[in-house]
Scaffold this motif. Structure first.
Motif, mmCIF file in Angstrom:
data_model
loop_
_atom_site.group_PDB
_atom_site.id
_atom_site.type_symbol
_atom_site.label_atom_id
_atom_site.label_comp_id
_atom_site.label_asym_id
_atom_site.label_seq_id
_atom_site.Cartn_x
_atom_site.Cartn_y
_atom_site.Cartn_z
ATOM 1 N N UNK A 155 -13.015 -53.621 33.478
ATOM 2 C CA UNK A 155 -13.308 -52.585 34.655
ATOM 3 C C UNK A 155 -13.092 -53.388 36.069
ATOM 4 N N UNK A 156 -12.699 -52.710 37.059
ATOM 5 C CA UNK A 156 -12.521 -53.533 38.414
ATOM 6 C C UNK A 156 -13.037 -52.427 39.463
ATOM 7 N N UNK A 157 -13.855 -53.148 40.168
ATOM 8 C CA UNK A 157 -14.284 -52.484 41.547
ATOM 9 C C UNK A 157 -14.092 -53.405 42.743
ATOM 10 N N UNK A 158 -13.376 -52.851 43.595
ATOM 11 C CA UNK A 158 -13.092 -53.236 45.204
ATOM 12 C C UNK A 158 -13.540 -52.559 46.170
ATOM 13 N N UNK A 159 -14.427 -53.208 47.116
ATOM 14 C CA UNK A 159 -15.020 -52.517 48.171
ATOM 15 C C UNK A 159 -14.625 -53.023 49.376
ATOM 16 N N UNK A 160 -14.907 -52.147 50.268
ATOM 17 C CA UNK A 160 -14.376 -52.628 51.707
ATOM 18 C C UNK A 160 -15.213 -51.901 52.630
ATOM 19 N N UNK A 161 -15.875 -52.902 53.605
ATOM 20 C CA UNK A 161 -16.827 -52.062 54.458
ATOM 21 C C UNK A 161 -16.043 -51.816 55.935
ATOM 22 N N UNK A 162 -15.417 -50.739 56.127
ATOM 23 C CA UNK A 162 -14.736 -50.387 57.120
ATOM 24 C C UNK A 162 -15.089 -50.342 58.521
ATOM 25 N N UNK A 163 -16.552 -49.814 58.513
ATOM 26 C CA UNK A 163 -17.506 -49.940 59.471
ATOM 27 C C UNK A 163 -18.851 -50.291 59.137
ATOM 28 N N UNK A 164 -19.738 -50.715 60.029
ATOM 29 C CA UNK A 164 -21.258 -50.765 59.516
ATOM 30 C C UNK A 164 -21.603 -49.958 58.842
ATOM 31 N N UNK B 67 -19.588 -47.078 57.170
ATOM 32 C CA UNK B 67 -18.681 -46.571 55.911
ATOM 33 C C UNK B 67 -18.054 -47.664 55.092
ATOM 34 N N UNK B 68 -18.206 -47.474 53.741
ATOM 35 C CA UNK B 68 -17.810 -48.248 52.818
ATOM 36 C C UNK B 68 -16.630 -47.354 51.979
ATOM 37 N N UNK B 69 -15.741 -48.047 51.731
ATOM 38 C CA UNK B 69 -14.548 -47.562 50.686
ATOM 39 C C UNK B 69 -14.595 -48.425 49.425
ATOM 40 N N UNK B 70 -14.435 -47.589 48.293
ATOM 41 C CA UNK B 70 -14.448 -48.414 47.134
ATOM 42 C C UNK B 70 -13.406 -47.649 46.229
ATOM 43 N N UNK B 71 -13.003 -48.652 45.429
ATOM 44 C CA UNK B 71 -11.784 -48.185 44.322
ATOM 45 C C UNK B 71 -12.163 -48.873 43.200
ATOM 46 N N UNK B 72 -12.572 -47.891 42.034
ATOM 47 C CA UNK B 72 -12.912 -48.399 40.819
ATOM 48 C C UNK B 72 -11.706 -48.005 39.788
#
Length: 693
Positions: free
Chosen positions: A628-637, A639-644
């Motif tokens: 399993x893989x998760x990648x998260x990116x904090x786009x703004x303080x 808003x978070x984007x996540x890909x699983x």
């Protein structure tokens, strides 16, 4: 292959970004906040631990119950639709849907006694992972406060009282996956109000779309004043689905059905659960406490399954060829109400001039099933009643324990527990009605030596038990064929022991090693599929567990858990001495990135080794390795984007495998013995955006 390289590259990018943001910093302290809690000086066994919220939020889960895989060595799988309780494996046990592993959510038991589908049924689809604060787990029958179903282990899931702020999440993925979540908390003049709501759907890769629809709601009021805290929590859950149960290998190899195909397209179910619980706790001086809780649960289940197709009803061949429906479908249904509660206390004491703590507690529970039954069905329509019962099952357990520090390097924990169960069954089969009672006493003893150089040694032993289905304790006739059967033992004794070591001698590394064994007086279980109790022999399990959690840097944590186990029947039989379905090797390796920069991520590799499928070990399952893989990116303080990505390497493997006889249209009346399997889902991508306000 390009997708695999892209996923690996993304995780590497996340690690590099976090490393760049954190360059020049040293190792984190040994106390790893938000991952696995510091345990030296606080644990009673090497196999005990606590996983806290930050780690829980960073690891992706395909299904809510997979949160239990934070218990080292525990495997969560599925052999049917997602609305059904998962299948669990731990310490050489095929736990079926929960037998011998006790699960609690905020003091409310999840395991269902005398369940329509299986004893100890543990359905966690009502759980919202975002609301979990921590999971406290332990293994073995060494704890006086743990009763029914806890011989292999127990997990206590605690929910948060408040969130840092309101959040909204929208998620979408392949094959019809959709999820919406709203959660938050509000400070009131007298306390805190927590709320959450979820709606989710999924079709999956199946030839017949699963059409899984799930709705959840949580509302909690909590108040903390000085040393006292209390909460009142309401939870509601509803789901319905189509199920692709395990399928015969011969049909796939012949091209009759696809790997993700179905034999009986009308399998599926619907379930619901509503609960109201109250919890109170007061902290005393010198580390003591008083606590109490009460709960009421109302649930229902309608489950339609068909594992043998036309074996029991060969006359339906023509209908099967015409419509695709199969004649052996059955329904398991129940309507249940549960009330219960507990009260306990722990206070500072002196014994023979030595300081320590003494604890006592009592737990009560009553289940009322009106009714619980097994029915022959066709396309989810009832054709005949195999057995229908009204069940009343009550239990009370009382326990006491003493924890004394005899020397700076020697501590003992001695305890005893006594449980009483009362069963009352009114069955549609007259010979299967009656009342019965049973009691059991379970002593416990543990020794803790150390710490020396941040290292402790443990010796644990104890007796435990699991209850059997109330219907089996009074049954004298088999439901399907009215042949005589012998009522089963209501309470089955277990006996376990363990020696282990836990160390944090290396800065940032928590490591534990445990050697354990567990004996069961009998593996008697009630088979909801057959409607009667299937007895088996006494058994013995033993094994080794090695667990490691290493804070390599402030932004990177590595986990590596390995478990080896051996399960054997201890009574001779020409059939063989292997315990079917018992796992032998399990491994889990993970890397978690949580940086001050915008990137976060998690990569998890899980190995589920081969298992005997028959008592003579002539048939074995294949192994399953998933990533399993998760990648998260904090786009703004906010808003978070996540890909699983689930099944990252797109392995063609099985979630679970069985070997038994079934019959397809046109096959011999006695059926064909074959491997039946439920495939893991292919590589699946899910994207989510989470906004915090």
């Amino acid at each position: 292959m390009p997708a695999r390289r892209d996923c690996i590259a993304l995780l590497a990018l996340a690690c590099a970004a976090a490393a760049q943001a954190q360059s020049g910093t040293g190792l984190a302290p040994v106390t790893v906040q938000g991952t696995y809690q510091n345990a030296v000086g606080t644990s009673d066994a090497a196999s005990q631990g606590v996983a806290t919220s930050t780690l829980l939020q960073n690891r992706p889960t395909l299904r809510p119950a997979e949160i239990l895989e934070f218990v080292p060595g525990l495997i969560v799988t599925q052999h049917s639709g997602d609305g059904k309780a998962n299948q669990y494996f731990l310490r050489g046990f095929n736990l079926d849907h929960g037998t011998d592993f006790a699960t609690w959510v905020d003091g409310v038991p999840v395991n269902m006694v005398s369940h329509a589908h299986g004893q100890g049924y543990t359905d966690l689809n009502f759980l919202l992972p975002e609301l979990v604060e921590r999971i406290a787990y332990q293994k073995g029958p060494y704890y006086a406060s743990e009763g029914d179903f806890s011989s292999a282990g127990a997990a206590h899931i605690r929910l948060v009282d408040s969130l840092a702020g309101p959040l909204a999440q929208l998620a979408a993925g392949q094959r019809g996956y959709r999820r919406g979540l709203v959660a938050g908390s509000t400070a009131l003049s007298t306390g805190t109000l927590l709320y959450a709501g979820e709606a989710a759907s999924n079709d999956g890769p199946w030839t017949v779309p699963e059409r899984f629809r799930r709705h959840n709601a949580v509302l909690r009021f909590s108040q903390a004043e000085g040393a006292t805290r209390w909460s009142l929590t309401g939870m509601a859950y509803d789901a319905r689905w189509n199920a692709t149960d395990q399928i015969p290998l011969r049909a796939v190899e012949a091209g009759t059905i696809d790997r993700f195909g179905v034999v009986d397209p009308s399998d599926g179910g619907k379930s619901s659960r509503a609960s109201l619980s109250w919890a109170w706790q007061r902290t005393l001086d010198e580390g003591g406490w008083l606590q109490a809780n009460a709960y009421a649960v109302r649930s229902r289940l309608d489950l339609f399954s068909n594992f043998t197709y036309l074996l029991d009803h060969p006359a339906d061949d023509a209908a099967a060829n015409a419509s695709g429906l199969q004649g052996d479908q059955f329904a398991q249904a129940e309507r249940r109400r549960i009330v219960g509660g507990s009260a306990s206390g722990r206070w500072h004491t002196h014994l023979a001039g030595r300081e320590g703590f003494t604890g006592v507690g009592v737990q009560v529970r009553q289940d009322r099933l009106d009714p619980v039954g097994l029915f022959h069905t066709e396309a989810r329509q009832r054709v005949a009643t195999v057995q229908e019962s009204r069940v009343r099952e009550s239990s009370i357990g009382a326990w006491a324990s003493n924890d004394t520090q005899w020397l700076p390097w020697l501590r003992s924990i001695a305890g005893v527990r006594h449980d009483r169960f009362d069963f009352d069954v009114a069955s549609s089969i007259a010979g299967n009605s009656g009342a019965r009672s049973a009691s059991i006493t379970s002593p416990k003893l543990s020794l803790v030596l150390g710490p020396w150089s941040r290292t402790e040694f443990f010796v644990n032993s104890g007796y435990g038990f699991h209850s059997n289905d109330a219907r089996g304790t009074v049954a004298t006739l088999a439901p399907r064929e009215p042949t005589p059967v012998t009522p089963v033992t209501p309470l089955v004794r277990t006996r376990g022991s363990e020696v282990g070591v836990r160390t944090e001698a290396i800065e940032g590394l928590q490591s534990s090693l445990a050697l354990w064994q567990l004996r069961l007086g009998s593996e008697l279980v009630f088979s909801g599929d057959a409607g009667d109790t299937e007895p088996s022999r006494a058994s013995r399990r033993s094994g080794i567990e090695w667990n490691n959690h290493w804070r390599v840097a402030p932004w990177l944590m590595l986990d590596a858990d390995f478990a080896w186990s051996r399960a054997r029947f201890t009574q001779a039989d020409p059939a063989g001495d292997r315990v079917p379905g018992a796992p032998e090797k399990v491994a889990s390796i993970g890397a978690t990135v949580t940086g001050y920069g915008p990137w976060s991520g998690h990569l998890q590799l899980r190995y589920f080794g081969p298992r005997p499928l028959l008592e003579d070990d002539s048939r074995r399952s294949s192994s399953t390795t998933l990533a399993y893989l998760r990648i998260g990116y904090q786009a703004t303080p906010r808003v978070q984007l996540t890909a699983d990505v689930f099944n990252l390497f797109n392995r063609r493997a099985s979630d679970i495998e069985y070997f038994y006889a079934s019959r397809l249209a046109g096959e011999p009346l006695e059926g064909v013995e074959d491997l039946h399997f439920h495939p893991v889902e292919p590589r699946t991508l899910r994207l989510a955006v989470t906004a915090r306000f």
